[in-house]
Design a protein around this motif. Structure first.
Motif: not given
Length: 126
Positions: A11-13, A85-87, A124-126
């Motif tokens: 999990l990543v922001q 720069r994950l979305m 990926v959390s927004s």
């Protein structure tokens, strides 16, 4: 026969980075082209990128170009996918795959790859 194991998901922001690894065992992948694919829930598996068996050529899907980088470290029989720069739309299960034989040209077509890992989840959390 080669076995591929992906790792490094999690999990990543949004805006963050992850590095996925694809470790091979059973035989060397040093002279095999490698691809990365992903599949989100309810969607078809899609091409992310690939690296030639020499490691001198990489190419990417338009959606990830400039943000993702594929590399290989043959001494460790491992291929990497650096994701920056994950979305939120990058969230998926990520798979690595190898061409069916050595010295083959890599493509964006999943059917051109013979061996697949079990996948690693990227959220990926927004």
């Amino acid at each position: 026969q080669v076995q591929l194991v992906e790792s490094g998901g999690g999990l990543v922001q949004a805006g963050g980075s992850l590095r996925l690894s694809c470790a091979a065992s059973g035989r060397t992948i040093s002279n095999y082209g490698m691809g990365w694919f992903r599949q989100a829930p309810g969607k078809e598996r899609e091409f992310v990128g690939a690296i030639s068996w020499r490691g001198d050529i990489t190419y990417y899907a338009v959606s990830v170009k400039g943000r993702f980088t594929i590399s290989r470290y043959n001494a460790k029989n491992t291929v990497y996918l650096q994701m920056n720069r994950l979305m939120p739309e990058d969230a998926a299960v990520y798979y690595c795959a190898t061409t069916p034989g050595p010295y083959r040209t890599t493509t964006a077509a999943a059917e051109e790859y013979a061996y697949w890992g079990q996948g690693t989840q990227v959220t990926v959390s927004s």
